[in-house]
Design a protein around this motif. Structure first.
Motif, PDB file in Angstrom:
ATOM      1  N   GLU A 274       0.822  -1.212   0.000  1.00  0.00           N
ATOM      2  CA  GLU A 274       0.000   0.000   0.000  1.00  0.00           C
ATOM      3  C   GLU A 274       0.856   1.263   0.000  1.00  0.00           C
ATOM      4  O   GLU A 274       0.428   2.312  -0.482  1.00  0.00           O
ATOM      5  N   THR A 275       2.055   1.179   0.528  1.00  0.00           N
ATOM      6  CA  THR A 275       2.901   2.369   0.685  1.00  0.00           C
ATOM      7  C   THR A 275       4.160   2.355  -0.161  1.00  0.00           C
ATOM      8  O   THR A 275       4.834   3.372  -0.291  1.00  0.00           O
ATOM      9  N   VAL A 276       4.503   1.192  -0.739  1.00  0.00           N
ATOM     10  CA  VAL A 276       5.788   1.063  -1.435  1.00  0.00           C
ATOM     11  C   VAL A 276       5.611   0.320  -2.754  1.00  0.00           C
ATOM     12  O   VAL A 276       4.903  -0.686  -2.818  1.00  0.00           O
ATOM     13  N   VAL A 277       6.240   0.834  -3.795  1.00  0.00           N
ATOM     14  CA  VAL A 277       6.446   0.083  -5.039  1.00  0.00           C
ATOM     15  C   VAL A 277       7.945   0.176  -5.321  1.00  0.00           C
ATOM     16  O   VAL A 277       8.482   1.264  -5.539  1.00  0.00           O
ATOM     17  N   GLU A 278       8.611  -0.968  -5.281  1.00  0.00           N
ATOM     18  CA  GLU A 278      10.066  -0.966  -5.393  1.00  0.00           C
ATOM     19  C   GLU A 278      10.520  -2.103  -6.294  1.00  0.00           C
ATOM     20  O   GLU A 278       9.997  -3.212  -6.236  1.00  0.00           O
ATOM     21  N   ASP A 279      11.511  -1.802  -7.146  1.00  0.00           N
ATOM     22  CA  ASP A 279      12.092  -2.801  -8.035  1.00  0.00           C
ATOM     23  C   ASP A 279      13.522  -3.102  -7.609  1.00  0.00           C
ATOM     24  O   ASP A 279      14.285  -2.176  -7.269  1.00  0.00           O
ATOM     25  N   PHE A 280      13.871  -4.368  -7.653  1.00  0.00           N
ATOM     26  CA  PHE A 280      15.233  -4.806  -7.367  1.00  0.00           C
ATOM     27  C   PHE A 280      15.764  -5.509  -8.619  1.00  0.00           C
ATOM     28  O   PHE A 280      15.079  -6.346  -9.203  1.00  0.00           O
ATOM     29  N   THR A 281      16.982  -5.189  -9.025  1.00  0.00           N
ATOM     30  CA  THR A 281      17.630  -5.861 -10.138  1.00  0.00           C
ATOM     31  C   THR A 281      18.897  -6.523  -9.624  1.00  0.00           C
ATOM     32  O   THR A 281      19.826  -5.833  -9.180  1.00  0.00           O
ATOM     33  N   ILE A 282      18.929  -7.843  -9.676  1.00  0.00           N
ATOM     34  CA  ILE A 282      20.058  -8.596  -9.111  1.00  0.00           C
ATOM     35  C   ILE A 282      20.471  -9.661 -10.133  1.00  0.00           C
ATOM     36  O   ILE A 282      19.904 -10.761 -10.167  1.00  0.00           O
ATOM     37  N   PRO A 283      21.436  -9.372 -10.989  1.00  0.00           N
ATOM     38  CA  PRO A 283      21.856 -10.335 -12.014  1.00  0.00           C
ATOM     39  C   PRO A 283      22.448 -11.605 -11.402  1.00  0.00           C
ATOM     40  O   PRO A 283      22.955 -11.601 -10.273  1.00  0.00           O
ATOM     41  N   PHE A 284      22.368 -12.690 -12.157  1.00  0.00           N
ATOM     42  CA  PHE A 284      22.999 -13.935 -11.742  1.00  0.00           C
ATOM     43  C   PHE A 284      24.520 -13.809 -11.916  1.00  0.00           C
ATOM     44  O   PHE A 284      24.994 -13.087 -12.791  1.00  0.00           O
ATOM     45  N   PRO A 285      25.296 -14.541 -11.114  1.00  0.00           N
ATOM     46  CA  PRO A 285      26.750 -14.552 -11.311  1.00  0.00           C
ATOM     47  C   PRO A 285      27.125 -15.305 -12.582  1.00  0.00           C
ATOM     48  O   PRO A 285      26.301 -16.004 -13.178  1.00  0.00           O
ATOM     49  N   GLU A 286      28.365 -15.180 -13.011  1.00  0.00           N
ATOM     50  CA  GLU A 286      28.826 -15.828 -14.242  1.00  0.00           C
ATOM     51  C   GLU A 286      28.586 -17.334 -14.199  1.00  0.00           C
ATOM     52  O   GLU A 286      28.116 -17.931 -15.165  1.00  0.00           O
ATOM     53  N   HIS A 287      28.945 -17.954 -13.082  1.00  0.00           N
ATOM     54  CA  HIS A 287      28.752 -19.395 -12.902  1.00  0.00           C
ATOM     55  C   HIS A 287      27.640 -19.564 -11.861  1.00  0.00           C
ATOM     56  O   HIS A 287      27.889 -19.467 -10.653  1.00  0.00           O
ATOM     57  N   VAL A 288      26.409 -19.813 -12.322  1.00  0.00           N
ATOM     58  CA  VAL A 288      25.257 -19.720 -11.435  1.00  0.00           C
ATOM     59  C   VAL A 288      25.288 -20.749 -10.298  1.00  0.00           C
ATOM     60  O   VAL A 288      24.670 -20.542  -9.261  1.00  0.00           O
ATOM     61  N   GLN A 289      26.017 -21.836 -10.479  1.00  0.00           N
ATOM     62  CA  GLN A 289      26.059 -22.834  -9.415  1.00  0.00           C
ATOM     63  C   GLN A 289      27.149 -22.557  -8.380  1.00  0.00           C
ATOM     64  O   GLN A 289      27.200 -23.219  -7.338  1.00  0.00           O
ATOM     65  N   GLN A 290      28.001 -21.577  -8.629  1.00  0.00           N
ATOM     66  CA  GLN A 290      29.142 -21.352  -7.739  1.00  0.00           C
ATOM     67  C   GLN A 290      28.743 -21.061  -6.288  1.00  0.00           C
ATOM     68  O   GLN A 290      29.353 -21.624  -5.358  1.00  0.00           O
ATOM     69  N   PRO A 291      27.743 -20.218  -6.026  1.00  0.00           N
ATOM     70  CA  PRO A 291      27.397 -19.983  -4.616  1.00  0.00           C
ATOM     71  C   PRO A 291      26.966 -21.251  -3.883  1.00  0.00           C
ATOM     72  O   PRO A 291      27.323 -21.444  -2.714  1.00  0.00           O
ATOM     73  N   LEU A 292      26.218 -22.129  -4.548  1.00  0.00           N
ATOM     74  CA  LEU A 292      25.811 -23.369  -3.889  1.00  0.00           C
ATOM     75  C   LEU A 292      26.996 -24.323  -3.739  1.00  0.00           C
ATOM     76  O   LEU A 292      27.164 -24.957  -2.685  1.00  0.00           O
ATOM     77  N   ILE A 293      27.820 -24.431  -4.773  1.00  0.00           N
ATOM     78  CA  ILE A 293      29.010 -25.288  -4.660  1.00  0.00           C
ATOM     79  C   ILE A 293      29.893 -24.802  -3.515  1.00  0.00           C
ATOM     80  O   ILE A 293      30.466 -25.602  -2.776  1.00  0.00           O
ATOM     81  N   GLN A 294      29.985 -23.495  -3.347  1.00  0.00           N
ATOM     82  CA  GLN A 294      30.751 -22.941  -2.217  1.00  0.00           C
ATOM     83  C   GLN A 294      30.191 -23.433  -0.890  1.00  0.00           C
ATOM     84  O   GLN A 294      30.941 -23.834   0.008  1.00  0.00           O
ATOM     85  N   ARG A 295      28.863 -23.436  -0.767  1.00  0.00           N
ATOM     86  CA  ARG A 295      28.239 -23.902   0.470  1.00  0.00           C
ATOM     87  C   ARG A 295      28.511 -25.388   0.709  1.00  0.00           C
ATOM     88  O   ARG A 295      28.694 -25.831   1.848  1.00  0.00           O
ATOM     89  N   ILE A 296      28.531 -26.172  -0.368  1.00  0.00           N
ATOM     90  CA  ILE A 296      28.802 -27.609  -0.249  1.00  0.00           C
ATOM     91  C   ILE A 296      30.253 -27.842   0.168  1.00  0.00           C
ATOM     92  O   ILE A 296      30.532 -28.656   1.059  1.00  0.00           O
ATOM     93  N   VAL A 297      31.178 -27.122  -0.455  1.00  0.00           N
ATOM     94  CA  VAL A 297      32.587 -27.237  -0.070  1.00  0.00           C
ATOM     95  C   VAL A 297      32.773 -26.830   1.389  1.00  0.00           C
ATOM     96  O   VAL A 297      33.495 -27.485   2.151  1.00  0.00           O
ATOM     97  N   ASP A 298      32.091 -25.766   1.800  1.00  0.00           N
ATOM     98  CA  ASP A 298      32.170 -25.339   3.203  1.00  0.00           C
ATOM     99  C   ASP A 298      31.739 -26.457   4.139  1.00  0.00           C
ATOM    100  O   ASP A 298      32.406 -26.734   5.153  1.00  0.00           O
ATOM    101  N   GLU A 299      30.617 -27.119   3.804  1.00  0.00           N
ATOM    102  CA  GLU A 299      30.149 -28.206   4.669  1.00  0.00           C
ATOM    103  C   GLU A 299      31.134 -29.363   4.693  1.00  0.00           C
ATOM    104  O   GLU A 299      31.458 -29.903   5.768  1.00  0.00           O
ATOM    105  N   LEU A 300      31.631 -29.752   3.537  1.00  0.00           N
ATOM    106  CA  LEU A 300      32.556 -30.888   3.478  1.00  0.00           C
ATOM    107  C   LEU A 300      33.860 -30.592   4.209  1.00  0.00           C
ATOM    108  O   LEU A 300      34.536 -31.519   4.674  1.00  0.00           O
ATOM    109  N   CYS A 301      34.197 -29.302   4.324  1.00  0.00           N
ATOM    110  CA  CYS A 301      35.418 -28.913   5.039  1.00  0.00           C
ATOM    111  C   CYS A 301      35.137 -28.550   6.493  1.00  0.00           C
ATOM    112  O   CYS A 301      35.983 -27.944   7.166  1.00  0.00           O
ATOM    113  N   GLY A 302      33.945 -28.891   6.978  1.00  0.00           N
ATOM    114  CA  GLY A 302      33.632 -28.711   8.396  1.00  0.00           C
ATOM    115  C   GLY A 302      32.856 -27.467   8.728  1.00  0.00           C
ATOM    116  O   GLY A 302      32.655 -27.166   9.914  1.00  0.00           O
TER     117      GLY A 302
END
Length: 326
Positions: A274-302
């Motif tokens: 009712e009070t706000v109309v806002e747009d966010f533009t957030i492009p994907f990174p070059e390698h879209v799986q990299q953030p998740l792979i980072q999280r997996i590597v973090d878990e495997l490394c403790g």
């Protein structure tokens, strides 16, 4: 682990940019070997991506002592086989989506993970992308109040190889290989993310049909679904419209406003209250799986746990099976 040394089974298109290069760009991670049944293509991939070793036999890659984690990037019909073999060899697995051909195969994979104690992860990488984490943040902060319902609409035109007298549709629309059609390939991402932000879906049903006859799989799906929280959802997917009718839009409707966003083709999020109309533009990174792979590597490394696991991946396959059961 101190270092995650990856081997890829199936170095096809998805590994060229989306995932493959990311393994070498993450701290405590490296890509050691790749496997493809075509020796020439395996050698070419290894040379272009500066990978030390390549194989034409998956068992040889799985048993390579220099490798301690496996990425299964083949079509879904071989996911369960390769993942189970790798876990029985004591090596954590990161498997492409959809997780397997059916929910039953997903359950079998998770049983082996539980029996062996070897982690299993699924490539639902939207759980780690900044664009989608912004949507989750808006929902968690109740910017649009309590979520009432969700509506998904995805219209796409046929691919060039699906049209004409010489049409040769790819494996994604061959149910024996992919588990379904474009709906299984794309809606899997959508349902996984919706469960990530809204909690488990407790019931789902739908109608799946082949209207255009371009290939064996369904080309239109409509669905209803209900979350354990009480949020309701609807969706329609059609893959045989003309280019002018293309549409990728999902709406989260709340008691105080709505969020509109796209899953695949745009990088814009629109917030309306009712009070706000806002747009966010957030492009994907070059390698879209990299953030998740980072999280997996973090878990495997403790470190902290990955947000995408075999358990969450299986839930998505269960929803797909329920919707297309007809």
């Amino acid at each position: 682990m101190e270092q995650v040394n990856w081997g890829i089974i199936g170095c096809g298109d998805v590994t060229e940019v989306k995932s493959g290069p990311a393994f070498a760009k993450i701290e405590k991670s490296q890509l050691v070997a790749v496997m493809r049944r075509d020796a020439e293509k395996a050698a070419d991939y290894a040379q272009r991506h500066h990978v030390q070793k390549w194989y034409v036999d998956a068992e040889a890659l799985i048993n390579d002592p220099d490798i301690n984690a496996i990425y299964v990037a083949t079509p879904p019909d071989s996911h369960a086989d390769y993942a189970i073999r790798a876990m029985r060899a004591g090596k954590p697995v990161y498997v492409e989506k959809p997780m397997a051909l059916t929910y039953a195969e997903c359950e079998a994979m998770n049983r082996v993970s539980q029996e062996t104690g070897v982690p299993l992860f699924v490539a639902f990488y939207r759980r780690a992308l900044p664009y989608f984490l912004k949507i989750k943040e808006l929902v968690d902060q109740q910017v649009i109040g309590d979520i009432r319902y969700v509506h998904i609409q995805l219209n796409k035109d046929p691919q060039a190889n699906e049209l004409g007298d010489q049409a040769q549709p790819g494996w994604r629309v061959s149910p024996d290989v992919s588990g379904g059609g474009h709906f299984h390939d794309l809606a899997s991402h959508q349902f996984d993310f919706l469960e990530f932000i809204l909690g488990p879906i407790k019931a789902a049903s739908g109608i799946a049909r082949n209207q255009a006859g371009l290939y064996q799989a369904d080309d239109i799906v409509v669905a209803n679904f209900e979350f354990e929280s009480g949020v309701l959802g609807t969706g329609n997917w059609c893959f045989t419209v003309n280019k002018e009718q293309r549409l990728d839009e999902t709406q989260l409707i709340g008691s105080k406003g709505k969020i509109t966003f796209a899953f695949f083709e745009k990088f814009h999020i629109k917030l309306e209250t009712e009070t706000v109309v806002e747009d966010f533009t957030i492009p994907f990174p070059e390698h879209v799986q990299q953030p998740l792979i980072q999280r997996i590597v973090d878990e495997l490394c403790g470190g902290d746990k990955s947000p995408s696991t075999g358990e969450t991946g299986a839930r998505t396959s269960r929803i797909l099976d329920q919707i297309t059961a007809s």
